[in-house]
Write an enzyme that holds these catalytic residues in place. Structure first.
Site, PDB file in Angstrom:
ATOM      1  N   ASN A   1     -13.602   0.374  17.613  1.00 42.81           N
ATOM      2  CA  ASN A   1     -13.168   0.665  18.988  1.00 42.81           C
ATOM      3  C   ASN A   1     -14.078   1.575  19.799  1.00 42.81           C
ATOM      4  O   ASN A   1     -14.064   1.500  21.029  1.00 42.81           O
ATOM      5  CB  ASN A   1     -11.773   1.303  18.954  1.00 42.81           C
ATOM      6  CG  ASN A   1     -10.732   0.338  18.419  1.00 42.81           C
ATOM      7  OD1 ASN A   1     -10.509  -0.716  19.005  1.00 42.81           O
ATOM      8  ND2 ASN A   1     -10.120   0.684  17.299  1.00 42.81           N
TER       9      ASN A   1
ATOM     10  N   GLY B   1     -15.028   2.658  14.199  1.00 41.97           N
ATOM     11  CA  GLY B   1     -16.129   1.693  14.207  1.00 41.97           C
ATOM     12  C   GLY B   1     -15.847   0.471  15.061  1.00 41.97           C
ATOM     13  O   GLY B   1     -16.739  -0.062  15.724  1.00 41.97           O
TER      14      GLY B   1
ATOM     15  N   GLY C   1     -10.378   8.376   7.442  1.00 41.65           N
ATOM     16  CA  GLY C   1     -11.337   8.574   6.359  1.00 41.65           C
ATOM     17  C   GLY C   1     -12.550   7.718   6.710  1.00 41.65           C
ATOM     18  O   GLY C   1     -12.407   6.722   7.411  1.00 41.65           O
TER      19      GLY C   1
ATOM     20  N   GLU D   1      -8.006  -5.135   5.057  1.00 47.42           N
ATOM     21  CA  GLU D   1      -7.848  -4.813   3.641  1.00 47.42           C
ATOM     22  C   GLU D   1      -6.674  -5.579   3.019  1.00 47.42           C
ATOM     23  O   GLU D   1      -6.722  -5.965   1.861  1.00 47.42           O
ATOM     24  CB  GLU D   1      -7.662  -3.301   3.471  1.00 47.42           C
ATOM     25  CG  GLU D   1      -8.963  -2.554   3.763  1.00 47.42           C
ATOM     26  CD  GLU D   1      -8.788  -1.050   3.930  1.00 47.42           C
ATOM     27  OE1 GLU D   1      -8.398  -0.633   5.039  1.00 47.42           O
ATOM     28  OE2 GLU D   1      -9.016  -0.322   2.971  1.00 47.42           O
TER      29      GLU D   1
ATOM     30  N   LYS E   1       3.154   0.769   3.266  1.00 47.95           N
ATOM     31  CA  LYS E   1       2.739  -0.241   4.246  1.00 47.95           C
ATOM     32  C   LYS E   1       2.764  -1.580   3.522  1.00 47.95           C
ATOM     33  O   LYS E   1       2.395  -1.639   2.344  1.00 47.95           O
ATOM     34  CB  LYS E   1       1.310   0.032   4.738  1.00 47.95           C
ATOM     35  CG  LYS E   1       1.214   1.240   5.617  1.00 47.95           C
ATOM     36  CD  LYS E   1      -0.191   1.330   6.216  1.00 47.95           C
ATOM     37  CE  LYS E   1      -0.475   2.741   6.654  1.00 47.95           C
ATOM     38  NZ  LYS E   1      -1.804   3.209   6.325  1.00 47.95           N
TER      39      LYS E   1
ATOM     40  N   GLY F   1     -12.848   5.172   9.837  1.00 44.95           N
ATOM     41  CA  GLY F   1     -11.441   5.341  10.206  1.00 44.95           C
ATOM     42  C   GLY F   1     -11.145   6.823  10.210  1.00 44.95           C
ATOM     43  O   GLY F   1     -12.031   7.641  10.482  1.00 44.95           O
TER      44      GLY F   1
ATOM     45  N   GLY G   1     -10.943   1.980  12.521  1.00 51.54           N
ATOM     46  CA  GLY G   1     -10.481   2.468  13.830  1.00 51.54           C
ATOM     47  C   GLY G   1     -11.574   2.928  14.778  1.00 51.54           C
ATOM     48  O   GLY G   1     -11.659   2.455  15.913  1.00 51.54           O
TER      49      GLY G   1
ATOM     50  N   ASN H   1       0.879  -1.163   0.000  1.00 51.11           N
ATOM     51  CA  ASN H   1       0.000   0.000   0.000  1.00 51.11           C
ATOM     52  C   ASN H   1       0.921   1.219   0.000  1.00 51.11           C
ATOM     53  O   ASN H   1       1.446   1.608   1.034  1.00 51.11           O
ATOM     54  CB  ASN H   1      -0.876  -0.051   1.260  1.00 51.11           C
ATOM     55  CG  ASN H   1      -1.851   1.110   1.332  1.00 51.11           C
ATOM     56  OD1 ASN H   1      -1.783   2.041   0.526  1.00 51.11           O
ATOM     57  ND2 ASN H   1      -2.737   1.065   2.300  1.00 51.11           N
TER      58      ASN H   1
ATOM     59  N   ARG I   1     -11.842  15.613   6.826  1.00 49.70           N
ATOM     60  CA  ARG I   1     -12.636  15.995   5.644  1.00 49.70           C
ATOM     61  C   ARG I   1     -14.054  16.361   6.056  1.00 49.70           C
ATOM     62  O   ARG I   1     -14.632  15.726   6.934  1.00 49.70           O
ATOM     63  CB  ARG I   1     -12.697  14.843   4.629  1.00 49.70           C
ATOM     64  CG  ARG I   1     -11.367  14.475   4.038  1.00 49.70           C
ATOM     65  CD  ARG I   1     -11.545  13.462   2.895  1.00 49.70           C
ATOM     66  NE  ARG I   1     -10.288  12.830   2.577  1.00 49.70           N
ATOM     67  CZ  ARG I   1     -10.056  11.514   2.685  1.00 49.70           C
ATOM     68  NH1 ARG I   1     -11.017  10.692   3.046  1.00 49.70           N
ATOM     69  NH2 ARG I   1      -8.872  11.032   2.381  1.00 49.70           N
TER      70      ARG I   1
ATOM     71  N   HIS J   1     -12.605   2.921  -0.406  1.00 49.24           N
ATOM     72  CA  HIS J   1     -12.596   1.917   0.680  1.00 49.24           C
ATOM     73  C   HIS J   1     -13.277   0.626   0.216  1.00 49.24           C
ATOM     74  O   HIS J   1     -13.768  -0.145   1.037  1.00 49.24           O
ATOM     75  CB  HIS J   1     -13.358   2.396   1.940  1.00 49.24           C
ATOM     76  CG  HIS J   1     -12.728   3.528   2.675  1.00 49.24           C
ATOM     77  ND1 HIS J   1     -13.472   4.507   3.295  1.00 49.24           N
ATOM     78  CD2 HIS J   1     -11.449   3.823   2.935  1.00 49.24           C
ATOM     79  CE1 HIS J   1     -12.674   5.371   3.878  1.00 49.24           C
ATOM     80  NE2 HIS J   1     -11.427   4.988   3.683  1.00 49.24           N
TER      81      HIS J   1
ATOM     82  N   ARG K   1      -2.415  -2.082  -3.661  1.00 49.96           N
ATOM     83  CA  ARG K   1      -3.614  -1.273  -3.493  1.00 49.96           C
ATOM     84  C   ARG K   1      -3.499  -0.092  -4.457  1.00 49.96           C
ATOM     85  O   ARG K   1      -2.517   0.644  -4.421  1.00 49.96           O
ATOM     86  CB  ARG K   1      -3.708  -0.751  -2.061  1.00 49.96           C
ATOM     87  CG  ARG K   1      -4.866   0.190  -1.891  1.00 49.96           C
ATOM     88  CD  ARG K   1      -4.881   0.825  -0.534  1.00 49.96           C
ATOM     89  NE  ARG K   1      -6.028   1.680  -0.426  1.00 49.96           N
ATOM     90  CZ  ARG K   1      -6.029   2.852   0.215  1.00 49.96           C
ATOM     91  NH1 ARG K   1      -4.951   3.272   0.820  1.00 49.96           N
ATOM     92  NH2 ARG K   1      -7.117   3.576   0.266  1.00 49.96           N
TER      93      ARG K   1
ATOM     94  N   MET L   1     -10.652  10.478  17.192  1.00 53.16           N
ATOM     95  CA  MET L   1     -11.891  10.292  17.953  1.00 53.16           C
ATOM     96  C   MET L   1     -11.623  10.055  19.443  1.00 53.16           C
ATOM     97  O   MET L   1     -12.428  10.428  20.295  1.00 53.16           O
ATOM     98  CB  MET L   1     -12.700   9.145  17.340  1.00 53.16           C
ATOM     99  CG  MET L   1     -14.045   8.906  17.986  1.00 53.16           C
ATOM    100  SD  MET L   1     -15.121  10.372  18.006  1.00 53.16           S
ATOM    101  CE  MET L   1     -15.860  10.297  16.380  1.00 53.16           C
ATOM    102  N   ARG L   2     -10.467   9.453  19.759  1.00 53.53           N
ATOM    103  CA  ARG L   2     -10.157   9.234  21.189  1.00 53.53           C
ATOM    104  C   ARG L   2     -10.078  10.572  21.929  1.00 53.53           C
ATOM    105  O   ARG L   2     -10.595  10.721  23.041  1.00 53.53           O
ATOM    106  CB  ARG L   2      -8.825   8.486  21.340  1.00 53.53           C
ATOM    107  CG  ARG L   2      -8.941   7.013  21.023  1.00 53.53           C
ATOM    108  CD  ARG L   2      -7.598   6.399  20.819  1.00 53.53           C
ATOM    109  NE  ARG L   2      -6.995   6.868  19.567  1.00 53.53           N
ATOM    110  CZ  ARG L   2      -6.095   6.191  18.859  1.00 53.53           C
ATOM    111  NH1 ARG L   2      -5.669   5.032  19.283  1.00 53.53           N
ATOM    112  NH2 ARG L   2      -5.617   6.677  17.739  1.00 53.53           N
TER     113      ARG L   2
HETATM  114  P1  AMP Z   1      -8.060   3.856  10.734  1.00 54.11           P
HETATM  115  O1  AMP Z   1      -8.031   4.919   9.670  1.00 54.11           O
HETATM  116  O2  AMP Z   1      -9.025   2.755  10.471  1.00 54.11           O
HETATM  117  O3  AMP Z   1      -6.692   3.377  11.124  1.00 54.11           O
HETATM  118  O4  AMP Z   1      -8.640   4.595  12.047  1.00 54.11           O
HETATM  119  C1  AMP Z   1      -7.907   5.583  12.695  1.00 54.11           C
HETATM  120  C2  AMP Z   1      -8.801   6.325  13.655  1.00 54.11           C
HETATM  121  O5  AMP Z   1      -9.438   5.400  14.550  1.00 54.11           O
HETATM  122  C3  AMP Z   1      -8.034   7.275  14.570  1.00 54.11           C
HETATM  123  O6  AMP Z   1      -7.926   8.547  13.993  1.00 54.11           O
HETATM  124  C4  AMP Z   1      -8.902   7.322  15.810  1.00 54.11           C
HETATM  125  O7  AMP Z   1      -9.753   8.433  15.718  1.00 54.11           O
HETATM  126  C5  AMP Z   1      -9.756   6.078  15.756  1.00 54.11           C
HETATM  127  N1  AMP Z   1      -9.521   5.198  16.888  1.00 54.11           N
HETATM  128  C6  AMP Z   1      -8.572   4.286  17.066  1.00 54.11           C
HETATM  129  N2  AMP Z   1      -8.687   3.687  18.276  1.00 54.11           N
HETATM  130  C7  AMP Z   1      -9.754   4.252  18.872  1.00 54.11           C
HETATM  131  C8  AMP Z   1     -10.416   4.075  20.131  1.00 54.11           C
HETATM  132  N3  AMP Z   1      -9.978   3.201  21.033  1.00 54.11           N
HETATM  133  N4  AMP Z   1     -11.493   4.837  20.390  1.00 54.11           N
HETATM  134  C9  AMP Z   1     -11.937   5.731  19.501  1.00 54.11           C
HETATM  135  N5  AMP Z   1     -11.368   5.937  18.312  1.00 54.11           N
HETATM  136  C10 AMP Z   1     -10.300   5.214  18.001  1.00 54.11           C
END
Ligand code: AMP
Length: 405
Positions: A341, A339, A219, A391, A18, A217, A337, A11, A248, A187, A98, A290-291
């Site tokens: 967590n 969805g 995105g 993915e 990656k 995520g 990420g 990727n 975005r 996606h 990818r 989101m954390r």
């Molecule tokens: P991804 O693009 O799928 O790697 O998701 C990354 C995003 O997932 C990060 O910017 C976080 O906002 C979110 N994320 C990861 N871990 C957590 C968690 N434990 N609680 C809430 N959001 C999370």
């Protein structure tokens, strides 16, 4: 018929690569890693052998200058060789790449030859940030193992089944055709994997199941999948359309762009950057993770609360719209990420949607697990599920399916 069963998945981003090496006989993940800050002086390579001769050896990290993608892939090859799973092995069956944009030309995984590579290059105007890096990754991998099939797996492909009335923007048809303006969606590899895994989780054939997938995520995109076939998705010509994302904006009145240009005096590039990189959660509250948003909202921070509410509100609108598009929904599936967590997001999205048959069981929803799971109460009309996306595995599967005939 090939007996080799390893697939290297790449990727390639503009300054990162990656990768994962998988053995499809399992499938087993042999190694995973990442090279970042390519061409920026202090690059970083993180490599982890996960199975095979070097399993258990732990994560290795090295920093230092990695000038370009060629050097990056050579460094990855050296790490894999040190594990005893070198890319020069006859076990390598394919390299799966990818590729973000396949336009209308590529709707299936495709073995890359000179013509295909030229066509991927010709799609750069549709994905100026992504396709150039994908092309570089392909060129470098081809040079390293010219004898091994290189397979392009497109982010847009799964959405190519969208009916014309969903894919078309209601603009002048000749103009749309001339500039290839339509809704492509992104996606797709994740939506394909997750919608299939959800059917498996429910113990039903893919062809019988209607699902709404929320890939949340950094995105984020939603899709409506009827019997394994994508009929609608939230991203469009580019990944900017749809949900509120980390940086975005998602949907807005296109006239915002004219207003910013005419009244604000911003250039097209400035508006592009504003909407893609400085909007979404980041624009609303200053944090795109989101954390952080959840932590601050929990502490009573008003802008973080607003950002969370806007994020959830947009999701609810899409869940309602896609319920209407599908007519019958069997499962609402959260992935990526956020969805996977953030139980708070899952809870908030279904709050008040009992009329659509949607609810979560608070205890099941609070469980953290890497496994696919149902989080709705027993007997719920619509299953709410969490399905971790993969993915890389999906790219490896698609690439391998094409070469192992
Ligand atoms: P991804 O693009 O799928 O790697 O998701 C990354 C995003 O997932 C990060 O910017 C976080 O906002 C979110 N994320 C990861 N871990 C957590 C968690 N434990 N609680 C809430 N959001 C999370």
């Amino acid at each position: 018929m090939t007996t080799a069963s390893r697939v290297l998945v790449l990727n390639s981003g503009s300054s990162s690569v990656k990768y994962q090496l998988l053995d499809m006989a399992g499938p087993t993940r042999l190694a995973a890693g990442l090279v970042e800050r390519i061409g920026e002086g202090t690059s970083r390579l993180v490599h982890e052998p996960l199975a095979g001769p070097a399993a258990g050896g732990g994560r290795r990290e090295r920093t230092g200058a990695i000038g370009d993608h060629r050097e990056a892939l050579e460094a990855v090859a050296a790490e894999l060789a040190a594990d005893g799973t070198g890319l020069d092995s006859p076990e390598l069956a394919a390299v799966g790449h990818r590729v973000v944009h396949g336009g209308t030309r590529f709707t299936e995984p495709t073995v890359i030859d000179d013509e295909v590579l030229a066509e991927i290059r010709s799609l750069i105007p549709l994905a100026p940030l992504h396709n150039p890096a994908n092309v570089t990754g392909i060129e470098v991998a081809r040079a390293l193992r010219a004898d091994v099939p290189q397979v392009a797996v497109f982010d847009t492909a799964f959405h190519a089944t969208m009916p014309e009335h969903a894919a078309r923007y209601a603009i002048d048809a000749a103009t749309a055709d001339r500039y290839a303006i339509r809704r492509y969606g992104f996606h797709g590899t994740s939506h394909a994997y997750v919608s299939r895994a959800a059917a498996k989780l429910l113990g039903r054939p893919v062809a019988d199941v209607n699902v709404i997938v929320l890939h949340l995520g950094n995105g984020a995109s939603a899709s409506a999948v009827r019997g394994g076939v994508c009929v609608e998705t939230s991203m469009g010509l580019t990944p900017l359309e749809g949900l509120v994302m980390g940086t975005r904006s998602g949907d807005l009145d296109p006239a915002v762009v004219f207003h910013l240009a005419r009244v604000g005096g911003l250039s097209v590039d400035e508006i592009d950057s504003l909407l893609n990189k400085k909007s979404g959660l980041l624009g609303l509250c200053g944090d795109n993770d989101m954390r952080e948003v959840l932590r601050r909202a929990g502490d009573g921070d008003e802008s973080a609360r607003l950002a969370f509410a806007a994020y959830v509100h947009r999701l609810k609108k899409y869940v309602g719209a896609y319920t209407a598009v599908l007519g019958r929904v069997d499962a609402l599936v959260f992935t990526a990420g956020v969805g996977e967590n953030a139980h708070q997001v899952r809870q908030a999205v279904v709050d008040g949607l009992a009329g659509l048959g949607l609810a979560v069981d608070p205890q099941a929803n609070a469980v953290r697990s890497p496994e696919p799971r149902v989080v709705s109460p027993a007997g719920a009309r619509v299953a709410v599920a969490v399905v971790p996306t993969d993915e890389e595995l999906e790219i490896a599967r698609q690439a391998y399916a094409l070469v192992a005939r």
